[in-house]
Design a protein around this motif. Structure first.
Motif, PDB file in Angstrom:
ATOM      1  N   GLY A  62      -7.573   1.063  -4.787  1.00  0.00           N
ATOM      2  CA  GLY A  62      -7.379   2.531  -3.876  1.00  0.00           C
ATOM      3  C   GLY A  62      -6.152   3.176  -4.455  1.00  0.00           C
ATOM      4  N   THR A  63      -5.307   2.448  -5.243  1.00  0.00           N
ATOM      5  CA  THR A  63      -4.913   3.312  -6.137  1.00  0.00           C
ATOM      6  C   THR A  63      -5.083   3.852  -6.506  1.00  0.00           C
ATOM      7  OG1 THR A  63      -3.441   1.077  -6.070  1.00  0.00           O
ATOM      8  CG2 THR A  63      -2.942   3.160  -7.504  1.00  0.00           C
ATOM      9  N   VAL A  64      -6.141   4.101  -7.221  1.00  0.00           N
ATOM     10  CA  VAL A  64      -6.936   4.940  -8.077  1.00  0.00           C
ATOM     11  C   VAL A  64      -7.129   6.347  -7.281  1.00  0.00           C
ATOM     12  CG1 VAL A  64      -9.200   5.637  -9.437  1.00  0.00           C
ATOM     13  CG2 VAL A  64      -7.502   3.393 -10.052  1.00  0.00           C
ATOM     14  N   ARG A  65      -8.004   5.914  -5.890  1.00  0.00           N
ATOM     15  CA  ARG A  65      -8.155   6.940  -5.130  1.00  0.00           C
ATOM     16  C   ARG A  65      -6.982   7.566  -4.239  1.00  0.00           C
ATOM     17  NH1 ARG A  65     -12.617   4.356  -1.039  1.00  0.00           N
ATOM     18  NH2 ARG A  65     -13.459   4.293  -2.596  1.00  0.00           N
ATOM     19  N   ALA A  66      -5.784   7.042  -4.450  1.00  0.00           N
ATOM     20  CA  ALA A  66      -4.650   7.295  -3.947  1.00  0.00           C
ATOM     21  C   ALA A  66      -4.062   8.370  -4.782  1.00  0.00           C
ATOM     22  CB  ALA A  66      -3.733   6.430  -3.159  1.00  0.00           C
ATOM     23  N   ASN A 116       7.031   8.976  -4.903  1.00  0.00           N
ATOM     24  CA  ASN A 116       5.806   9.089  -4.971  1.00  0.00           C
ATOM     25  C   ASN A 116       5.155   7.582  -5.750  1.00  0.00           C
ATOM     26  OD1 ASN A 116       6.756   8.460  -8.322  1.00  0.00           O
ATOM     27  ND2 ASN A 116       5.306  10.469  -8.767  1.00  0.00           N
ATOM     28  N   ILE A 117       5.339   6.695  -5.192  1.00  0.00           N
ATOM     29  CA  ILE A 117       4.857   5.306  -6.072  1.00  0.00           C
ATOM     30  C   ILE A 117       3.614   4.629  -4.842  1.00  0.00           C
ATOM     31  CG2 ILE A 117       6.404   4.570  -7.811  1.00  0.00           C
ATOM     32  CD1 ILE A 117       7.538   2.376  -5.003  1.00  0.00           C
ATOM     33  N   VAL A 118       2.779   3.872  -5.524  1.00  0.00           N
ATOM     34  CA  VAL A 118       2.164   3.154  -4.481  1.00  0.00           C
ATOM     35  C   VAL A 118       3.074   1.538  -4.903  1.00  0.00           C
ATOM     36  CG1 VAL A 118       0.210   2.155  -4.028  1.00  0.00           C
ATOM     37  CG2 VAL A 118       0.131   4.732  -5.176  1.00  0.00           C
ATOM     38  N   PHE A 119       2.793   0.881  -3.566  1.00  0.00           N
ATOM     39  CA  PHE A 119       3.563   0.423  -3.395  1.00  0.00           C
ATOM     40  C   PHE A 119       2.943  -0.919  -2.244  1.00  0.00           C
ATOM     41  CE2 PHE A 119       6.464  -3.148  -1.573  1.00  0.00           C
ATOM     42  CZ  PHE A 119       7.447  -3.608  -2.648  1.00  0.00           C
ATOM     43  N   ALA A 120       3.005  -2.012  -3.175  1.00  0.00           N
ATOM     44  CA  ALA A 120       2.657  -3.050  -1.973  1.00  0.00           C
ATOM     45  C   ALA A 120       2.779  -4.425  -2.415  1.00  0.00           C
ATOM     46  CB  ALA A 120       0.497  -3.124  -2.219  1.00  0.00           C
ATOM     47  N   PRO A 150       2.696   6.153 -10.324  1.00  0.00           N
ATOM     48  CA  PRO A 150       2.116   4.060 -11.047  1.00  0.00           C
ATOM     49  C   PRO A 150       2.112   3.965  -9.236  1.00  0.00           C
ATOM     50  CG  PRO A 150       5.171   5.359 -11.187  1.00  0.00           C
ATOM     51  CD  PRO A 150       3.587   6.503 -10.158  1.00  0.00           C
ATOM     52  N   ALA A 151       1.952   2.257  -9.871  1.00  0.00           N
ATOM     53  CA  ALA A 151       1.727   1.394  -8.486  1.00  0.00           C
ATOM     54  C   ALA A 151       2.712  -0.018  -9.295  1.00  0.00           C
ATOM     55  CB  ALA A 151       0.525   0.874  -8.433  1.00  0.00           C
ATOM     56  N   ILE A 152       3.101  -0.382  -7.744  1.00  0.00           N
ATOM     57  CA  ILE A 152       4.135  -1.595  -7.976  1.00  0.00           C
ATOM     58  C   ILE A 152       3.925  -2.448  -6.790  1.00  0.00           C
ATOM     59  CG2 ILE A 152       6.578  -2.644  -8.018  1.00  0.00           C
ATOM     60  CD1 ILE A 152       7.223   0.796  -9.406  1.00  0.00           C
ATOM     61  N   PHE A 153       3.024  -3.621  -7.396  1.00  0.00           N
ATOM     62  CA  PHE A 153       2.457  -4.259  -6.377  1.00  0.00           C
ATOM     63  C   PHE A 153       3.579  -5.567  -6.756  1.00  0.00           C
ATOM     64  CE2 PHE A 153      -2.284  -3.523  -6.224  1.00  0.00           C
ATOM     65  CZ  PHE A 153      -1.406  -1.849  -5.444  1.00  0.00           C
ATOM     66  N   ALA A 154       4.022  -5.874  -5.725  1.00  0.00           N
ATOM     67  CA  ALA A 154       5.290  -6.563  -5.249  1.00  0.00           C
ATOM     68  C   ALA A 154       4.577  -8.781  -5.079  1.00  0.00           C
ATOM     69  CB  ALA A 154       6.364  -6.734  -5.303  1.00  0.00           C
TER      70      ALA A 154
END
Ligand SMILES: NC(=O)C1=CN([C@@H]2O[C@H](COP(=O)(O)OP(=O)(O)OC[C@H]3O[C@@H](n4cnc5c(N)ncnc54)[C@H](O)[C@@H]3O)[C@@H](O)[C@H]2O)C=CC1
Ligand SMILES: CC(=O)C(=O)O
Ligand SMILES: [Mg+2]
Length: 520
Positions: free
Chosen positions: A310-314, A465-469, A439-443
Motif C-alpha cells: 500500500g505504501t508503494v501505491r501511496a 509526507n510520511i506514510v504512518f501505521a 518514507p514509511a514508518i510502521f510502529a
C-alpha cells in the motif's frame, strides 16, 4: 477497512444470529427457567416475549414488562455514553478498564446484544476489547476475573485432556485461539492472565468476520510462568510454578492438539502470543498435521506486506517498485522474522529473482543491533536474514539503529521490537534523509505504550509526507492549515475478516491448502 469488515460481519452475523429474534434460528434450547437466564448464549434479559416466558418456564422470573431488543440496545449505549461522560478527565487506564468492564458484563449476560453493539460500534469498541485495553486487562486479569470464559488446560491436566475437551458445552467448534501467555503483546510473560488475548481476538472474529460466536473457543495453556511478581501474588489464578521447558512443554502442547482435533477434526487452531522459540517450533511441528497457524508469525506478515505494498501505491509508484525499497525491520522475534520471510518471498516472486538476491534490500536489527553473519551465537531463525559485512558498507555487526538509518537511508522503517519509543526524535529526524520521497514508518508493537513511536512524534520529526501505521490505534494528527496526518492501523486482526470468509466458504483443510500454496 472497518467499513468492509462491518459489511462482512453484518451479512454473515445476521445469517447466523438474526437481529430480530436474538436467538439463532437453528438453535434448540434444551434448558429451562433460570438456566436460560444465566446462559449468555440464550439469555434475552427482559426481551423474552410472554409466549416464550410460558414455554421456557420463565414466567415470574423476570419483571413483567417486555423490553424490545432495540430498546435494550439503546439503553446499553446510553449507559456506555454516560460512563464516558462521567469518567471524563480521569486517568486513561481507569477509563479504559471501566469501559472494558461494562462491555464484559454484557458479554457475560447477553451475547446477542453484546455482539450487536460490538459490530455496530466496532471502531469505538475495538480498542476496548482488543489492543490497547486488552493488555491492561491481561495485566490485571486475576483481579478482574468474575466468570470463566473459554477453557483452561494446565500442566496438572496431563493425561486428562482427551476427556476434558468434552467438557466444552458446544457441539461444534470452528475456530480456536490458544496462548500459553508467555509473550502477551509487548508486555512479556503474563501466565494464565494471557487468556484475555484469545478472548479479545475471537471477539474480533465474530464482530469483523461474522464467525458464529457459539463456535469459537478461547484456550489458555497454563504451563506455569516465569513472572516473579505473578508467582508471588497470592491472588494469581494460574499454576504457581516456573514454566515447563523442552520435552515436558511439548508433551503438554502435543496432548492438547491431539485432544482438540479428536473432538473437532476441522477446527482451526490459531497460536497466539507464544514466545518466539515456541512460536516457530510449534508451527513447524504441527502445520503438516493439524489445521493451525501462528498469528504473530504469519498473520502479522500478511498485514505488514499489505501495508508495504500500500505504501508503494501511496507513493504513486507501480507495485513492481516494491522490489527496489530498502526496508529496515527492528525486532527479530516471531513477528519481525515472519514479516521478513513473507516480504522476501513477495519480492522474489514479483521480480523473478531468487530469494538470495531479494534479501539484499532487507536489514534486520534486534536488541544487539544490526544482525550480520559476523554475529557470535547467531540465532538460527534470524540467520537467513543476517547480512554479509561486505553488503553493508559503512556499517558493522551490531550497528545501532541510528547508524543504520543514517547510513542506509531506508524507504521503510518497521518496528516489531516491543520497545516503546525506540524510534526516538533522532531516529525519526534521520528518516528525513530517506531515499524515498514518502518514507514509511510502521510502529507495529503493542500495546500503545510499547509502540516504537507515537503518530504525533512521527509526523513532527520525520515530516508531514510520511506514510504512518501503528499496531495499536492512534488519532489522526493535525498538521495545521487543515492538513491531516493519516494514521493507518497495521495489526494482524485485519486479516480476520479474510479468514472468516474462508472459514464460511471453504473447509478448514481447503483453507490450509490455500495457505500452503502461497507458502504462507
Ligand atoms: N501489529 C501487529 O499485528 C503485531 C504486533 N506485534 C508486536 O510486536 C512486538 C514483538 O513481538 P514478537 O516478535 O513476538 O516478540 P519477540 O520477543 O519474539 O521479539 C522481539 C524482538 O525485538 C528485539 N528487541 C528487543 N529490544 C530491542 C531493541 N532495543 N532494539 C532492537 N530490537 C530489539 C528482540 O531482540 C527480539 O528480536 C510486540 O510488542 C507485539 O505486540 C506482534 C505481532 C503482531
Ligand atoms: C497484535 C498481536 O498479535 C500482538 O501484538 O501480539
Ligand atoms: Mg499476538
Amino acid at each position: 477497512m472497518w467499513k468492509l469488515a462491518r459489511l462482512v460481519a453484518a451479512s454473515n452475523f445476521r445469517r447466523a444470529r438474526p437481529f430480530s429474534t436474538a436467538i439463532p434460528l437453528p438453535c434448540i434450547v434444551h434448558k429451562r427457567g433460570a438456566d436460560i437466564l444465566h446462559d449468555p448464549w440464550f439469555n434475552k434479559d427482559t426481551g423474552f416475549p410472554l409466549t416464550e416466558r410460558d414455554r421456557l418456564g420463565l414466567r415470574g422470573l423476570l419483571p413483567p414488562r417486555v423490553i424490545s431488543f432495540q430498546q435494550q440496545y439503546a439503553r446499553f449505549m446510553e449507559s456506555y455514553r454516560s460512563l464516558e461522560r462521567n469518567t471524563m478527565g480521569q486517568p486513561e487506564g481507569v477509563v479504559s478498564l471501566a469501559k472494558w468492564r461494562i462491555l464484559n458484563r454484557l458479554h457475560d449476560r447477553n451475547e446477542t446484544l453484546y455482539y450487536r453493539v460490538l459490530i455496530d460500534n466496532i471502531k469505538d469498541f475495538a480498542p476496548v476489547i482488543y489492543t490497547p485495553t486488552v493488555g491492561l486487562v491481561c495485566q490485571n486479569y486475576s483481579g478482574l476475573f468474575r466468570r470463566p470464559r473459554g477453557m483452561y488446560f494446565s500442566a496438572k491436566d496431563k493425561g486428562e485432556m482427551m476427556s476434558m475437551i468434552y467438557n466444552w458445552p458446544a457441539h461444534q467448534v470452528d475456530m480456536i485461539v490458544i496462548t500459553d501467555g508467555s509473550r502477551i503483546l509487548g508486555l512479556g510473560d503474563l501466565g494464565v492472565q494471557g487468556i484475555g488475548i484469545p478472548i479479545g481476538k475471537l471477539d474480533m472474529y465474530v464482530a469483523a468476520a461474522g464467525i458464529n460466536p457459539q463456535r469459537v473457543l478461547p484456550i489458555m495453556l497454563d504451563v506455569g510462568t516465569n513472572n516473579k511478581k505473578l508467582l508471588e501474588d497470592p491472588l494469581y489464578l494460574g499454576l504457581r510454578q516456573p514454566r515447563l521447558e523442552g520435552a515436558e512443554y511439548l508433551a503438554i502442547v502435543d496432548e492438547f492438539m491431539e485432544a482438540v482435533h479428536t473432538r473437532w477434526p476441522k477446527a482451526i487452531v490459531q497460536f497466539e502470543d507464544f514466545q518466539a522459540k515456541w512460536a516457530f517450533e510449534t508451527l513447524e511441528r504441527y502445520r503438516g498435521r493439524f489445521c493451525m497457524f501462528n498469528d504473530d508469525v504469519q498473520g502479522t506478515a500478511g498485514v505488514a506486506l499489505a501495508g508495504l505494498l500500500g505504501t508503494v501505491r501511496a507513493q504513486g509508484r507501480p507495485l513492481s517498485d516494491f522490489s527496489n525499497q530498502k526496508i529496515v525491520v527492528v525486532g527479530a522475534g516471531s513477528a519481525g522474522l515472519g514479516v521478513l520471510k513473507m516480504a522476501v518471498q513477495a519480492v522474489s516472486r514479483m521480480s523473478g529473482n531468487n530469494e538470495t538476491s531479494a534479501k539484499k534490500q532487507f536489514f534486520v536489527l534486534d536488541k544487539d543491533g544490526l544482525i550480520t553473519k559476523a554475529r557470535k551465537n547467531l540465532d538460527p531463525a534470524a540467520a537467513p536474514f543476517a547480512k554479509e559485512l561486505a553488503d553493508v558498507e559503512g556499517l558493522r555487526e551490531g550497528s545501532s539503529l541510528i547508524e543504520v538509518v543514517k547510513t542506509l537511508k531506508p524507504h521503510v522503517l518497521l518496528g516489531l521490537s516491543g520497545v516503546g519509543g525506540i524510534f526516538n526524535e533522532e531516529v525519526l529526524k534521520a528518516m528525513r534523509g530517506s531515499d524515498s520521497p514518502r518514507p514509511a514508518i510502521f510502529a507495529m508493537s503493542n500495546p500503545t505504550m510499547n509502540a516504537e513511536c507515537t503518530a504525533a512524534d512521527a509526523f513532527k520529526h520525520a515530516g508531514d509526507n510520511i506514510v504512518f501505521a501503528s499496531g495499536s490505534p492512534f488519532e489522526n494528527v493535525d498538521l495545521g492549515n487543515g492538513r491531516v496526518g493519516h494514521v493507518n492501523q497495521a495489526n494482524n486482526m485485519y486479516l480476520f475478516p479474510g479468514y472468516g470468509l474462508l472459514f464460511t466458504d471453504v473447509s478448514a483443510m481447503r483453507m490450509l491448502e490455500i495457505l500452503e500454496v502461497y507458502n504462507f
